[in-house]
Motif scaffolding. Structure first.
Motif, PDB file in Angstrom:
ATOM      1  N   GLU A 258      83.168  85.796  75.204  1.00  0.00           N
ATOM      2  CA  GLU A 258      84.430  86.195  74.383  1.00  0.00           C
ATOM      3  C   GLU A 258      84.951  87.196  75.643  1.00  0.00           C
ATOM      4  O   GLU A 258      84.503  86.898  76.586  1.00  0.00           O
ATOM      5  N   ARG A 259      86.521  87.044  75.623  1.00  0.00           N
ATOM      6  CA  ARG A 259      87.363  87.943  76.915  1.00  0.00           C
ATOM      7  C   ARG A 259      88.337  88.797  76.415  1.00  0.00           C
ATOM      8  O   ARG A 259      88.481  88.710  75.472  1.00  0.00           O
TER       9      ARG A 259
ATOM     10  N   SER B 285      89.651  79.352  82.169  1.00  0.00           N
ATOM     11  CA  SER B 285      89.783  78.275  81.072  1.00  0.00           C
ATOM     12  C   SER B 285      88.285  78.665  80.072  1.00  0.00           C
ATOM     13  O   SER B 285      87.541  79.392  80.669  1.00  0.00           O
ATOM     14  N   ARG B 286      88.186  78.183  78.931  1.00  0.00           N
ATOM     15  CA  ARG B 286      87.332  78.318  78.124  1.00  0.00           C
ATOM     16  C   ARG B 286      86.036  77.812  78.855  1.00  0.00           C
ATOM     17  O   ARG B 286      85.333  77.060  79.529  1.00  0.00           O
TER      18      ARG B 286
ATOM     19  N   GLU C 135      82.132  76.238  79.634  1.00  0.00           N
ATOM     20  CA  GLU C 135      81.285  75.352  79.346  1.00  0.00           C
ATOM     21  C   GLU C 135      80.229  75.832  78.397  1.00  0.00           C
ATOM     22  O   GLU C 135      79.631  76.685  80.357  1.00  0.00           O
TER      23      GLU C 135
ATOM     24  N   TRP D   4      84.986  85.880  80.832  1.00  0.00           N
ATOM     25  CA  TRP D   4      84.028  85.899  79.626  1.00  0.00           C
ATOM     26  C   TRP D   4      82.763  85.760  79.926  1.00  0.00           C
ATOM     27  O   TRP D   4      81.760  86.270  80.101  1.00  0.00           O
TER      28      TRP D   4
ATOM     29  N   GLU E  94      89.578  88.035  72.698  1.00  0.00           N
ATOM     30  CA  GLU E  94      89.738  86.235  72.373  1.00  0.00           C
ATOM     31  C   GLU E  94      88.330  85.548  72.563  1.00  0.00           C
ATOM     32  O   GLU E  94      87.849  85.942  73.117  1.00  0.00           O
ATOM     33  N   GLU E  95      88.064  84.878  71.331  1.00  0.00           N
ATOM     34  CA  GLU E  95      86.781  84.632  70.464  1.00  0.00           C
ATOM     35  C   GLU E  95      86.457  83.284  71.357  1.00  0.00           C
ATOM     36  O   GLU E  95      87.873  82.099  70.695  1.00  0.00           O
ATOM     37  N   VAL E  96      85.870  82.256  71.837  1.00  0.00           N
ATOM     38  CA  VAL E  96      85.764  80.749  72.014  1.00  0.00           C
ATOM     39  C   VAL E  96      84.065  80.549  71.488  1.00  0.00           C
ATOM     40  O   VAL E  96      82.851  80.940  71.581  1.00  0.00           O
TER      41      VAL E  96
END
Ligand SMILES: NC(=O)N[C@@H](O)C(=O)O
Ligand code: NI
Length: 172
Positions: free
Chosen positions: A69-70, A95-96, A98, A120, A149-151
């Motif tokens: 998350e961030r 960005s998201r 890796e 993140w 925001e979660e990825v």
């Protein structure tokens, strides 16, 4: 899993610790000020800076990492109120993340971290139960609007305890 140092953590935020800090006497020499360990960056978009406590009921080391998350609008600090080891699983803002970009740091139980705005990170991971002072942002009007925001991570790297040492070995 790397031990947490100010220099190594610089791309992700601040280390709340006296090592390598600016220190000077204050209050007629009755105290040492360990000065400006980090900045609480929580005022964006009318935000307010919050002090809260996270009471970790048990160690929270996950065996798989499913998300990161961030907080796009604020920093977020976790400072132990006692001796509580924290694992900071992080990737640089942008960005998201890796899986290959993830880095894991473990504290000595006294150190705190202040994630820079947008860094993140995995939700709080500790190796012990205990309390943390948390400094982060509340949005306008709301008591607690975590701007985050979660990825989900494509792969789920394993964070496995290394039998040889109490510090988990981070394996991707
Ligand atoms: N959700 C919450 O308050 N905490 C997370 O942001 C975290 O980083 O643990
Ligand atoms: Ni967070």
């Amino acid at each position: 899993m790397a031990p947490l140092t100010r220099e190594a953590f610089l791309p992700f935020g601040d280390v709340i610790d006296d090592t390598g800090a600016t220190v000077f006497p204050t209050n007629d020499g009755t105290a040492l000020r360990i000065h400006e360990l980090g900045i609480a960056d929580c005022q964006a978009d009318g935000g307010r800076t919050l002090f809260s406590i996270f009471r970790m009921r048990q160690a929270s080391l996950p065996d798989t990492i499913r998300l990161m998350e961030r907080h796009p609008l604020s920093s977020q600090a976790f400072v132990p109120l006692g001796i509580v080891r924290l694992v900071a699983l992080v990737a640089q803002a942008g960005s998201r993340p890796e899986v290959s970009e993830l880095q894991a740091f473990v504290t000595n139980g006294r150190q705190g971290v202040n994630y820079r705005r947008g860094t993140w990170h995995h939700p709080l991971i500790t190796l012990d139960p205990g309390d943390f002072l948390v400094v982060d942002r509340a949005g306008p009007g709301a008591a607690f609007t975590q701007d985050y925001e979660e990825v989900a991570l494509a792969a789920t790297p394993r964070l496995a305890l290394n039998a040889a040492s109490p510090i988990p070995e981070y394996k991707s």
